[in-house]
Design a protein around this motif. Structure first.
Motif, mmCIF file in Angstrom:
data_model
loop_
_atom_site.group_PDB
_atom_site.id
_atom_site.type_symbol
_atom_site.label_atom_id
_atom_site.label_comp_id
_atom_site.label_asym_id
_atom_site.label_seq_id
_atom_site.Cartn_x
_atom_site.Cartn_y
_atom_site.Cartn_z
ATOM 1 N N LEU A 15 45.393 41.253 46.421
ATOM 2 C CA LEU A 15 44.491 42.281 46.970
ATOM 3 C C LEU A 15 44.754 43.648 46.339
ATOM 4 O O LEU A 15 43.818 44.402 46.063
ATOM 5 C CB LEU A 15 44.615 42.342 48.497
ATOM 6 C CG LEU A 15 44.111 41.081 49.243
ATOM 7 C CD1 LEU A 15 44.333 41.223 50.756
ATOM 8 C CD2 LEU A 15 42.636 40.787 48.956
ATOM 9 N N ASP A 16 46.024 43.963 46.092
ATOM 10 C CA ASP A 16 46.348 45.232 45.430
ATOM 11 C C ASP A 16 45.726 45.286 44.035
ATOM 12 O O ASP A 16 45.167 46.300 43.619
ATOM 13 C CB ASP A 16 47.874 45.398 45.303
ATOM 14 C CG ASP A 16 48.523 45.781 46.641
ATOM 15 O OD1 ASP A 16 47.736 46.076 47.592
ATOM 16 O OD2 ASP A 16 49.768 45.755 46.730
ATOM 17 N N ILE A 27 38.799 43.501 36.191
ATOM 18 C CA ILE A 27 38.609 42.569 37.297
ATOM 19 C C ILE A 27 38.625 41.123 36.782
ATOM 20 O O ILE A 27 39.083 40.211 37.455
ATOM 21 C CB ILE A 27 37.309 42.886 38.102
ATOM 22 C CG1 ILE A 27 37.307 42.150 39.466
ATOM 23 C CG2 ILE A 27 36.049 42.543 37.333
ATOM 24 C CD1 ILE A 27 38.311 42.667 40.442
ATOM 25 N N GLU A 28 38.204 40.950 35.530
ATOM 26 C CA GLU A 28 38.269 39.618 34.930
ATOM 27 C C GLU A 28 39.735 39.212 34.675
ATOM 28 O O GLU A 28 40.127 38.069 34.929
ATOM 29 C CB GLU A 28 37.452 39.616 33.620
ATOM 30 C CG GLU A 28 37.516 38.332 32.805
ATOM 31 C CD GLU A 28 37.062 37.066 33.540
ATOM 32 O OE1 GLU A 28 36.432 37.196 34.618
ATOM 33 O OE2 GLU A 28 37.350 35.959 33.047
ATOM 34 N N GLU A 33 44.653 36.040 36.358
ATOM 35 C CA GLU A 33 46.028 36.036 36.877
ATOM 36 C C GLU A 33 46.142 35.406 38.268
ATOM 37 O O GLU A 33 47.025 34.599 38.514
ATOM 38 C CB GLU A 33 46.591 37.463 36.913
ATOM 39 C CG GLU A 33 48.054 37.451 37.369
ATOM 40 C CD GLU A 33 48.712 38.834 37.387
ATOM 41 O OE1 GLU A 33 48.066 39.791 36.902
ATOM 42 O OE2 GLU A 33 49.845 38.929 37.876
ATOM 43 N N PHE A 34 45.216 35.784 39.190
ATOM 44 C CA PHE A 34 45.415 35.362 40.577
ATOM 45 C C PHE A 34 44.561 34.159 41.012
ATOM 46 O O PHE A 34 44.875 33.512 41.994
ATOM 47 C CB PHE A 34 45.164 36.531 41.529
ATOM 48 C CG PHE A 34 46.242 37.566 41.468
ATOM 49 C CD1 PHE A 34 47.399 37.411 42.257
ATOM 50 C CD2 PHE A 34 46.152 38.652 40.609
ATOM 51 C CE1 PHE A 34 48.413 38.347 42.184
ATOM 52 C CE2 PHE A 34 47.161 39.589 40.541
ATOM 53 C CZ PHE A 34 48.300 39.448 41.321
ATOM 54 N N LEU A 35 43.489 33.880 40.307
ATOM 55 C CA LEU A 35 42.626 32.791 40.759
ATOM 56 C C LEU A 35 42.410 31.721 39.693
ATOM 57 O O LEU A 35 41.738 30.724 39.941
ATOM 58 C CB LEU A 35 41.264 33.343 41.206
ATOM 59 C CG LEU A 35 41.306 34.218 42.468
ATOM 60 C CD1 LEU A 35 40.044 35.061 42.583
ATOM 61 C CD2 LEU A 35 41.492 33.375 43.722
ATOM 62 N N SER A 73 36.954 36.061 48.026
ATOM 63 C CA SER A 73 35.798 36.884 48.384
ATOM 64 C C SER A 73 36.043 38.368 48.135
ATOM 65 O O SER A 73 35.121 39.094 47.763
ATOM 66 C CB SER A 73 35.326 36.601 49.815
ATOM 67 O OG SER A 73 36.328 36.939 50.714
ATOM 68 N N ALA A 74 37.310 38.821 48.268
ATOM 69 C CA ALA A 74 37.608 40.214 47.913
ATOM 70 C C ALA A 74 37.340 40.435 46.425
ATOM 71 O O ALA A 74 36.797 41.466 46.013
ATOM 72 C CB ALA A 74 39.065 40.546 48.242
ATOM 73 N N TRP A 75 37.702 39.412 45.642
ATOM 74 C CA TRP A 75 37.505 39.513 44.191
ATOM 75 C C TRP A 75 36.001 39.593 43.854
ATOM 76 O O TRP A 75 35.562 40.433 43.074
ATOM 77 C CB TRP A 75 38.143 38.308 43.485
ATOM 78 C CG TRP A 75 37.999 38.401 41.994
ATOM 79 C CD1 TRP A 75 38.823 39.061 41.142
ATOM 80 C CD2 TRP A 75 36.933 37.872 41.201
ATOM 81 N NE1 TRP A 75 38.363 38.981 39.858
ATOM 82 C CE2 TRP A 75 37.190 38.251 39.863
ATOM 83 C CE3 TRP A 75 35.797 37.117 41.488
ATOM 84 C CZ2 TRP A 75 36.359 37.905 38.810
ATOM 85 C CZ3 TRP A 75 34.964 36.767 40.442
ATOM 86 C CH2 TRP A 75 35.230 37.159 39.111
#
Ligand code: DAH
Length: 336
Positions: A15-16, A27-28, A33-35, A73-75
């Motif tokens: 989230l950070d 954002i990509e 990295e996270f998803l 969904s935040a992403w």
């Protein structure tokens, strides 16, 4: 349970990172990295999850899914936000030249008619209008055109065969604007000084100089002591004003039932004579038909072809001729 701590830490960091991403590229990178499915933080977590005991698995599994969905969904929200310009002001550069909207222009014949009205207005002629659907009195009888005259032949006119006609008289599309002479004189006592511009209809074969619909300018001046000298002067002043050059006017003897004497009018402007219409002194029978006294007043009348003037002015001389005006081809019309 260390697995749950690892999940919480993952969520917090994801989230950070989403929060601080500032453009589409960042954002990509956060997604990878996270998803990302092939490597990255999610992949590491899944291997940790594989090691939990059978009792822990349902709790941990549910928690994992919740967190993954929240991060996802935040992403997505952030990605959409970055894809949009931050404010409307940033999206519109007011210093760029504007988009020119295509604006139409008036038809060349409409422009010509306006100019004719303006010139004749300066000579003291007011504009009169008449209907395009006429009766025989106004198109023929009051104009001294007898029943057996060839101009009344049904084959030379557009007689109307309308169902439920409100009148029992024959009606036709006017074949000349001379009808308006009668309508004006019926309504007004002399002196009269009018022009009338509009469409007339004849079942002529269409070629470079003929159309089944075209435009005329009718002129009528009735007063005490009007002569053919007035007629010639008005026509010459009119044509000189329109062509912007000295125009010569020539009369050739002719015959029209509604004038005596009658003439064909030719004009010379630059090279060669151009036949532009008919004219004459209003026949006493016409004056009588509208209740004027031919011993008191005299008058002249003329009828000119509007297209003839426009073709000359706009130098339309190819083989389509008058048809250009009614083809409705914007490539032609845009030029005016
Ligand atoms: N109405 C005639 C035509 O259409 C033209 C004309 C001739 C009009 C003589 C007039 C006139 O007013 O006096 O052919």
């Amino acid at each position: 349970m260390p697995v749950l701590d690892a999940l919480t830490e993952y969520e917090q960091q994801a989230l950070d990172a989403i929060q601080s991403a500032a453009d589409p590229q960042q954002i990509e990178a956060v997604r990878v990295e996270f998803l990302g499915k092939k490597k990255g933080r999610l992949k590491e977590l899944q291997s940790v999850l594989g090691k939990v005991t059978a009792e822990e698995r349902p709790v941990v599994g549910r928690r994992f899914n919740e967190i993954k969905n929240r991060v996802q969904s935040a992403w997505e929200q952030k990605r959409d936000q970055l894809a949009r310009p931050a404010t409307a002001a940033a999206a519109i550069d007011v210093t760029l030249p504007g988009v020119t909207l295509p604006v139409g222009s008036r038809h060349p014949i409409a422009q010509t008619i306006d100019e004719f009205k303006e010139i004749m207005g300066r000579l003291g002629f007011s504009v009169a209008d008449g209907p395009e659907i006429e009766d025989e009195r106004h198109n023929f009888e009051a104009l001294n055109i007898p029943l057996d005259h060839p101009a009344r032949d049904p084959l030379d006119n557009f007689y109307l065969a309308t169902a439920g006609r409100t009148s029992d008289r024959p009606l036709l599309l006017r074949s000349q604007t001379s009808t308006v002479q009668i309508r004006v004189m019926e309504q007004t006592a002399p002196p009269v000084r009018i022009v009338s511009l509009g469409r007339v209809y004849r079942p002529d074969a269409i070629d470079a100089t003929h159309s089944c619909m075209f435009h005329q300018m009718e002129g009528l001046m009735v007063d005490r002591g009007i002569t053919m000298a007035d007629l010639k002067t008005v026509l010459r002043l009119f044509a000189t004003a329109y062509f912007g050059d000295d125009v010569h006017v020539r009369f050739r003897p002719s015959f029209f039932p509604f004038t005596e004497p009658s003439v064909e009018v030719d004009m010379a402007w630059g090279d060669g004579w151009l036949e532009i219409g008919g004219a004459g002194m209003v026949d006493p029978n016409v004056l009588r038909a509208v209740g004027y006294d031919p011993e008191e007043v005299t008058g002249f009348a003329f009828g000119l072809g509007v297209e003839r003037f426009a073709m000359r002015r706009f130098a339309i001389s190819d083989e389509r001729g008058i048809r250009h005006f009614y083809d409705n081809d914007v490539r032609f019309l845009q030029q005016f």
